[in-house]
Design a protein around this motif. Sequence first.
Motif, PDB file in Angstrom:
ATOM      1  N   THR A 141      24.484  68.081  15.730  1.00 40.24           N
ATOM      2  CA  THR A 141      23.286  67.289  16.053  1.00 40.24           C
ATOM      3  C   THR A 141      23.660  66.156  17.013  1.00 40.24           C
ATOM      4  N   ASP A 142      22.641  65.525  17.572  1.00 41.11           N
ATOM      5  CA  ASP A 142      22.885  64.374  18.455  1.00 41.11           C
ATOM      6  C   ASP A 142      23.630  63.272  17.701  1.00 41.11           C
ATOM      7  N   ASP A 143      23.189  63.012  16.471  1.00 37.90           N
ATOM      8  CA  ASP A 143      23.834  61.938  15.692  1.00 37.90           C
ATOM      9  C   ASP A 143      25.295  62.253  15.433  1.00 37.90           C
ATOM     10  N   ALA A 144      25.531  63.503  15.083  1.00 35.31           N
ATOM     11  CA  ALA A 144      26.923  63.902  14.822  1.00 35.31           C
ATOM     12  C   ALA A 144      27.763  63.774  16.103  1.00 35.31           C
ATOM     13  N   PHE A 145      27.132  64.048  17.228  1.00 34.07           N
ATOM     14  CA  PHE A 145      27.875  63.937  18.490  1.00 34.07           C
ATOM     15  C   PHE A 145      28.239  62.474  18.773  1.00 34.07           C
ATOM     16  N   ARG A 146      27.288  61.581  18.526  1.00 38.64           N
ATOM     17  CA  ARG A 146      27.593  60.154  18.715  1.00 38.64           C
ATOM     18  C   ARG A 146      28.750  59.740  17.800  1.00 38.64           C
TER      19      ARG A 146
END
Length: 612
Positions: free
Chosen positions: A312-317
């Motif tokens: 996910t985007d959050d996991a990528f951040r």
Amino acid sequence: MDRRTLLKRLAAMPLLPTLWPYLSFAAHKAPPTKSAFRRVRFGDPDWPSAASWDKLKQQVGGNLIPVQFPLAACEGTSEGAACEDVLKNLDNPFYIGDQPGLTQTLGWANAWTTKPSVYAVAARNAGDIAAAVNFARENRLRLVVKGGGHSYQGTSNAPDSLLIWTRHMNDITMHDALVAQGCEGKQRPQSAVTLGAGAIWVHAYDAVTTKGGHYVQGGGCTTVGVAGLIQSGGFGSFSKHYGLAAAGLLEAEVVTADGKIRIANACTNPDLFWALKGGGGGCFGVVSKVTLRVRELPEFFGGAIFTIKAATDDAFRRLLHKFFSLYRTSLFNDHWGEQAHINIDNSLTISMVSCGLDDEQAKKIWQPFLGWVTSSPGVYTLKAPPIVATLPARSWWDAVWMQQHHYPVFVADSRPGAGPNDVWWTGDAGQVGQFLYAYESLWLPASLLEDDSQDRLVNALFTASRHWEVELHFNKGLGGAPADAIAAARDTATNPAVLDAFALAIIASGEGHAYPGIRGHEPDLIAAGKEAAAVAQSMNELRKLAPNGGSYVSESNFFEPSWQQSYWGENYPKLRAVKAKYDPEGLFFVHNGVGSEEWSPDGFTRISEPSR
Ligand SMILES: Cc1cc2nc3c(=O)[nH]c(=O)nc-3n(C[C@H](O)[C@H](O)[C@H](O)COP(=O)(O)OP(=O)(O)OC[C@H]3O[C@@H](n4cnc5c(N)ncnc54)[C@H](O)[C@@H]3O)c2cc1C
């Protein structure tokens, strides 16, 4: 006809992509005055006579050649054996390098496309170069210099020009105890290597490292030309340890615009010497050979190679946060260089190199990070088993050793007569014979790694990567380098922004072999427009972090605004002064080179008085 009508008419013409930047640049520049100095084009009445060319040919020992354009075999078609042969060879940087009428990049959308000179002096020595320089000056010709032909900005080709082609000037001589000429008693003798201007880095590494067991700081790409890279500043995979390639220059032999063969070093013509260290190729004279510092080789070089995809985007951040924490504590030092790519699909690609660490030390550094990644299998996926490994530093550029040990890292020149070390990294293969859509770079200051800035850094990288993939080249920023490497770089013309940058961010796009007029291989200008806009949006996000970051002259935007400041920062006025001293009439012109403000974009017409 007003400008709008003119543009409308031109829009209907196939030439518009080539002309467009010239028109838009011309709009910002003063028109030539009536008495403007103009260089002579092929076909003009003043073009030198056949007898004059013959005389030059005799002066250069017969090495004046009419320049063939290999892509002419494909004009209007891509069929036929001759064209197919050329297109196939465009995968081979050694083939391209052997053609005086080609360049490693074939063009850049709406900027330039490669064009052959009319004649080339295939120089064998400084005397040949001096004869060509005198001929060009006396006959008001546009002069071009080509070594490895790797300019992204097309600065080593121009139509209607005389080319000085250094490809055959590739002698390599090692010295145990060299003192630069005129520096006797002022410099201690040191190990050095002298390279002809047309030598390419893989041959330098073969002589200095594989055969000699030492190190010389050059470029990462094996087929880049020695003289072109040194004048750019120049970075290789291990620059975080050894510093800028230009900083290793001890002496150059250079032919200036007056046709004199000069020596430039710290004691003789020191101003010219300084300008050659990063002031940009093709601006101050023609370098015929360079002598570079030779350094100690560590026992091991190595690499860390893997790609992690976040769900996910959050996991990528979170992944980016984790990586930059590791970077700051364990990788921000002279052991680690090369790249991290932050990709639009929420993946992070690491392709970094290590210098002076053994296997165990390298693995220990990455273990906690990789452990964290693998502990969340639903969130993070490693695309393949990670590689963290080292090998004998002496074998790094040894193609035979790599083959024997089953490392498929090189592609070889398969043409008859090629040497065993005529190879290029598989990772560089995509750039051979490419056509660019966009290319931008920006130095990112090391202060962004501080705890209170890391959020901003990660957010900007994440947002930028929504538009286009961001590459961080850690070896192209000297933050974290040893003090002596930083001090030596400070004594070059390169923008001082490099000194405390932790990385050079590069964002670029392009396609494979393409050239206007070759059916089936026309540049895709619609895709080019879209991708260039995405690259610009992506880079704008990073510019918010480093508004005055500066850009690396050789890996930068053809349309770089304020290029003088971007490439050289506070060093620009001094570079202008050196230019005025050694080339007062502007014989040497390259796009966005020192002093190019005085010329039309094609370098044929003087548009303002020389600055003296
Ligand atoms: C595929 C690729 C990979 C690259 N990798 C790296 C890298 O790892 N590190 C890095 O720092 N840069 C890299 N670059 C950029 C490269 O270093 C510069 O473009 C460099 O200037 C190329 O030198 P050249 O001789 O190969 O090219 P050329 O196009 O022949 O020359 C480049 C410029 O230097 C001038 N020049 C060349 N020879 C002389 C001479 N003898 N005297 C005076 N002027 C001269 C030319 O006129 C031209 O303006 C790469 C470029 C490409 C295309």
